[in-house]
Scaffold this active site. Structure first.
Site, PDB file in Angstrom:
ATOM      1  N   GLU A   1       0.822  -1.220   0.000  1.00  7.21           N
ATOM      2  CA  GLU A   1       0.000   0.000   0.000  1.00  7.21           C
ATOM      3  C   GLU A   1       0.851   1.263   0.000  1.00  7.21           C
ATOM      4  OE1 GLU A   1      -2.638   0.045   3.404  1.00  7.21           O
ATOM      5  OE2 GLU A   1      -1.081  -0.665   4.763  1.00  7.21           O
TER       6      GLU A   1
ATOM      7  N   CYS B   1      -7.249  -5.845  -1.427  1.00  7.57           N
ATOM      8  CA  CYS B   1      -8.254  -5.695  -0.370  1.00  7.57           C
ATOM      9  C   CYS B   1      -8.708  -4.245  -0.221  1.00  7.57           C
ATOM     10  CB  CYS B   1      -7.734  -6.240   0.958  1.00  7.57           C
ATOM     11  SG  CYS B   1      -6.319  -5.326   1.586  1.00  7.57           S
TER      12      CYS B   1
HETATM   13  C1  PEP Z   1      -5.986   0.130   1.943  1.00  7.47           C
HETATM   14  O1  PEP Z   1      -5.226   1.029   2.279  1.00  7.47           O
HETATM   15  O2  PEP Z   1      -6.365  -0.061   0.770  1.00  7.47           O
HETATM   16  C2  PEP Z   1      -6.547  -0.762   2.961  1.00  7.47           C
HETATM   17  C3  PEP Z   1      -7.256  -1.826   2.642  1.00  7.47           C
HETATM   18  O3  PEP Z   1      -6.347  -0.445   4.262  1.00  7.47           O
HETATM   19  P1  PEP Z   1      -7.129   0.733   5.029  1.00  7.47           P
HETATM   20  O4  PEP Z   1      -8.226   1.223   4.141  1.00  7.47           O
HETATM   21  O5  PEP Z   1      -7.620   0.157   6.279  1.00  7.47           O
HETATM   22  O6  PEP Z   1      -6.042   1.744   5.230  1.00  7.47           O
HETATM   23 MG    MG Z   2      -4.307   1.031   4.210  1.00  6.14          MG
END
Ligand code: PEP
Ligand code: MG
Length: 544
Positions: A431, A502
């Protein structure tokens, strides 16, 4: 017309006639006895009857709601054999020279009160279980039964509370909703209701049952938690129309349950669910998700006013793993920082928290917090098919340090003689642009990647995801993002790792085909999107 409000634990609508649930538990009288041995033999007989009943309920539940959810009745059997529980019953019989049913009922009351007073919400929810098993044993002295009493075809079952065994035992062919005065989101009854797709509203509060009687017409809104008693024509019509359109929407996709996520050319993809708490498990199961692709464990911390203990975490992870019954469950370790701030972490205020001490950076500055979580995860790992992933990774050294802390946590458990699974998959979230760009170096170190497109987009395009003013500059389909995803997928496969997405982009159906072409192995989306994605996948032909 009267209105009541509770907490909806399964979103759907129902209209039906009230049936007030009455238990056939006979009054338990305290009788003095002289032959304690005979009383103990009566107790053993009642217990073995109760265990036989639980075996039958377990088999029924297994066929109705699956093995994982039926496990609660196996646990009830274990509770009946629990040493402390039995010691207390025997003690009361012997020291007070009283009848066995009285000893069971008082032990049930005492233990239930004890559990209810605990801080841990999981243990609080067990108060109902211990009462349930005690009532069952008592009923095995007197042969009590569970029943409901209306001839109307559409029953809305109204109760003070429903024990899991009662929920399963009743004839549900006519039950269109559950409504209870008490109950917690965490209780197995709420979970069972969700898994049975029965709208349920809990926690309406004491006094509700006193204001309704068998046969009253009720409407139940399992989304908002509103119950209307004796609705007027206009209310009835409104609920009827919402009920029909809700059913229609769900029916269209329900046909896909049990089907494979396979494209027309035969490519398979895993479609998993993202959840933030145990309460969302029901939705994930109902959606027929192939597993949990992202459990945002930081919500455990956000909900608390102090650090959740290792035990508290262990129970949550164990519950998720058991509920998913062998399906893959990927738990993401704590992602605190940026927009997710927790007072008791006492973090210093930062100018740019999204670029500050977040997630893995906290593990490396405060390793005890991370190791507590890892120990809880490892301990829970023997209860299912666990994957663990680390958020916000940017480099190889950082990942090495995190893996070293994991090893320390494992060694600590070994030293204490606590077992853990050796089948756990370890992965990282991709990410940050850095992680995507060096994904070829990171891939040999892990079993899988899960691409977090929410943060990957914010960091790649320099667009604060919290700032609505830069929304229009935040092109989630930007070539830079798609290239990073594609390169990450290639890196993973080159080194034998699997790769999923995700972030929210996983449910963007305009990209599903592109993702599959890149070789994405798993899409993890919110439970309500699972069947939608399945529908899209099944209509894709990658040869075109
Ligand atoms: C993302 O960053 O895409 C992720 C799934 O984590 P979060 O949205 O919880 O930061
Ligand atoms: Mg994230």
């Amino acid at each position: 017309m009267l209105k009541f409000y509770g907490k909806g634990v399964y979103g759907a609508y129902a209209i039906g006639r009230a049936s007030v649930f009455r238990r056939s538990t006979a009054m338990v009288y305290r009788t003095r006895i002289t032959d304690t041995e005979a009383e103990i033999r009566r107790l053993e007989l009642a217990k073995s009857r109760a265990i036989r009943e639980l075996d039958a309920i377990y088999e029924k539940a297994k066929s109705e709601i699956g093995d994982a959810n039926a496990q609660i009745f196996e646990i009830h059997k274990m509770m009946i054999e629990d040493d402390d529980y039995n010691e207390s019953i025997l003690n009361i019989i012997k020291t007070q020279s009283v009848n066995a049913e009285f000893a069971v009922a008082s032990t049930g009351e005492n233990f239930s009160r004890l559990f209810a007073a605990m801080d841990d919400s999981y243990m609080q929810a067990r108060a109902a279980d211990v009462k349930d098993i005690s009532n069952r044993i008592v009923s095995c002295f007197v042969e009590g039964t569970v029943h409901n009493n209306t001839d109307d075809t559409q029953i809305i079952l109204c109760a003070d509370d429903l024990a899991p065994s009662e929920t399963v035992s009743i004839d549900k062919s006519r039950v269109v909703a559950f409504v209870t005065e008490q109950g917690s989101q965490n209780s197995h009854t709420a979970i069972l209701a969700r898994n049975m797709n029965i709208p349920a509203v809990i926690g309406i509060g004491a006094g509700f049952l006193a204001q309704i009687k068998d046969g009253d017409l009720l409407t139940v809104d399992g989304y908002s938690g509103e119950i209307v008693v004796d609705p007027d024509d206009e209310t009835l019509r409104a609920v009827q129309s919402r009920l029909l359109s809700d059913r229609h929407k769900k029916a269209l996709l329900q046909k896909l349950k049990g089907k494979d996520n396979v494209t027309l050319d035969g490519t398979h993809v895993n479609v998993f669910a993202n959840i933030g708490s145990v309460e969302h498990l029901g939705a994930a199961l109902v959606s027929d998700a192939g597993g949990i692709g992202l459990f945002r464990s930081e919500f455990l911390y956000l909900e608390k006013s102090d650090f959740p203990t290792e035990d508290e975490q262990f129970y949550v992870y164990k519950k998720i793993l058991e509920s998913m019954g062998g399906k893959k469950v990927i738990i993401r370790t704590l992602d605190i920082g940026a927009d997710k701030q927790v007072d008791y972490f006492h973090m210093e205020k930062e100018e740019n928290p999204a670029l500050g001490l977040r997630a893995v950076r906290i593990y490396l500055t405060r390793p005890d917090i991370f190791k507590t979580q890892m120990r809880a995860l490892y301990r829970a790992s023997v209860y299912g098919n666990l994957g663990i992933m680390f958020p916000m990774i940017t480099g190889v050294r950082e990942l090495e340090s995190v893996l070293a802390l994991c090893k320390e946590a494992r060694n600590e458990l070994k030293m204490s003689g606590i077992s853990y699974s050796n089948q756990i998959e370890l992965g990282i979230m991709i990410e940050t642009p850095a992680a995507a760009i060096i994904s070829d170096l990171l891939a040999p170190m892990v079993d899988f990647f899960s691409i977090g497109t929410n943060d990957l987009t914010q960091y790649t395009l320099a667009c604060d995801r919290q700032n609505p003013r830069v929304d229009r500059f935040c092109d989630t389909h930007h070539d830079a993002i798609l290239r990073l995803i594609e390169f990450t997928a290639q890196s993973a496969h080159r080194h034998g790792a699997w790769v999923g997405i995700c972030g929210e982009l996983a449910s963007d159906v305009s990209l599903t085909k592109a993702f599959l072409k890149m070789g994405i192995d798993e899409l993890s989306v919110s439970p309500s999107q699972v069947l939608k994605i399945r529908d899209v996948v099944r209509n894709i032909d990658l040869r075109e």
